[in-house]
Enzyme design. Structure first.
Site, PDB file in Angstrom:
ATOM      1  CE  LYS A 119      -2.748   1.937   5.016  1.00 11.34           C
ATOM      2  NZ  LYS A 119      -2.686   1.091   3.797  1.00 11.34           N
ATOM      3  CB  SER A 148      -0.953   0.011   1.197  1.00 13.24           C
ATOM      4  OG  SER A 148      -0.237   0.174   2.407  1.00 13.24           O
TER       5      SER A 148
END
Length: 229
Positions: A119, A41
């Protein structure tokens, strides 16, 4: 004399082990600790995929003692309750072994049994985040972000209809609650992040209290070692 010497050597070993454990506890609790990148991701900033040598990173804690996370920071955080669907405990089913693993985690010699994710901070408390402007860029409080680290993203059709996430770029606007963060992966076309959890108790945002540290460097594999942009 020999018995006294052996006892002294044993005592030195025990003291050394205690000091090592205490140092590991202090360093990993208050200074920094390593993490493994669990998925793709954050490509290409951080590398992770099934069956490959995933990046090992260092996340430091000192920065967030003096300031809050900022836009652009790459952050390790504990997944909020709604993000933990499918998470499986890494602890043994054996009660004795599980107790030993929990004790080791307490002193920083084993990973915590929690869903740690990595993230990038895109918006902070009180800001309004959305996508997209006419060039397909994410905006915060109406201003477009410059995000050179985003290489993989959904197609953008200027002036035409554009699909909403998870099959397209569009989302929001979302106003981030105070004390929370809007988190997105750099691999925008393959990241299950704040966009996916809009509609939960915090509208997809992550509490600052769940932040575990700021990712600052890759230390393994050697060919990828270096600071994180």
């Amino acid at each position: 004399m020999a018995r006294r010497s052996a006892s002294r050597s044993l005592l030195e070993i025990v003291v050394t082990l205690v000091v090592v454990v205490l140092l590991a506890f202090v360093l990993q609790t208050f200074v920094a600790r390593p993490y493994v990148i669990p998925s793709e991701s954050m490509e290409p900033t951080l590398h992770g995929c099934p069956g490959c040598t995933n990046d090992r990173i260092i996340a430091e804690k000192l920065t967030y003692y003096v300031r809050e996370p900022r836009i652009g920071d790459v952050v390790v955080f504990r997944g909020p309750p709604s993000w933990n669907e499918g998470y499986q405990s890494i602890r043994s089913d054996n009660a004795v072994r599980r107790a030993l693993e929990n004790a080791a985690a307490t002193v920083g010699l084993a990973p915590p049994d929690e869903n740690n994710l990595v993230k990038r901070v895109v918006a902070t408390g009180g800001q309004t985040v959305a996508c997209c402007d006419v060039q397909g860029r994410v905006t915060v409080d109406g201003l477009a972000l410059d995000e050179p680290y985003v290489v993989h993203d959904f197609p953008w059709n200027p002036g035409g209809e554009n699909a909403s996430y998870p099959v397209g770029r569009a989302f929001g606007p979302i106003t981030v609650p105070d004390g929370h963060l809007w988190m997105m992966g750099d691999n925008r076309s393959n990241s299950k992040d704040s966009r996916f959890y809009v509609g939960d108790e915090t509208n997809g945002t992550v509490s600052v209290d769940d932040v575990r540290g700021r990712a600052v460097a890759v230390f393994w594999p050697i060919n990828r070692a270096g600071p994180i942009d």
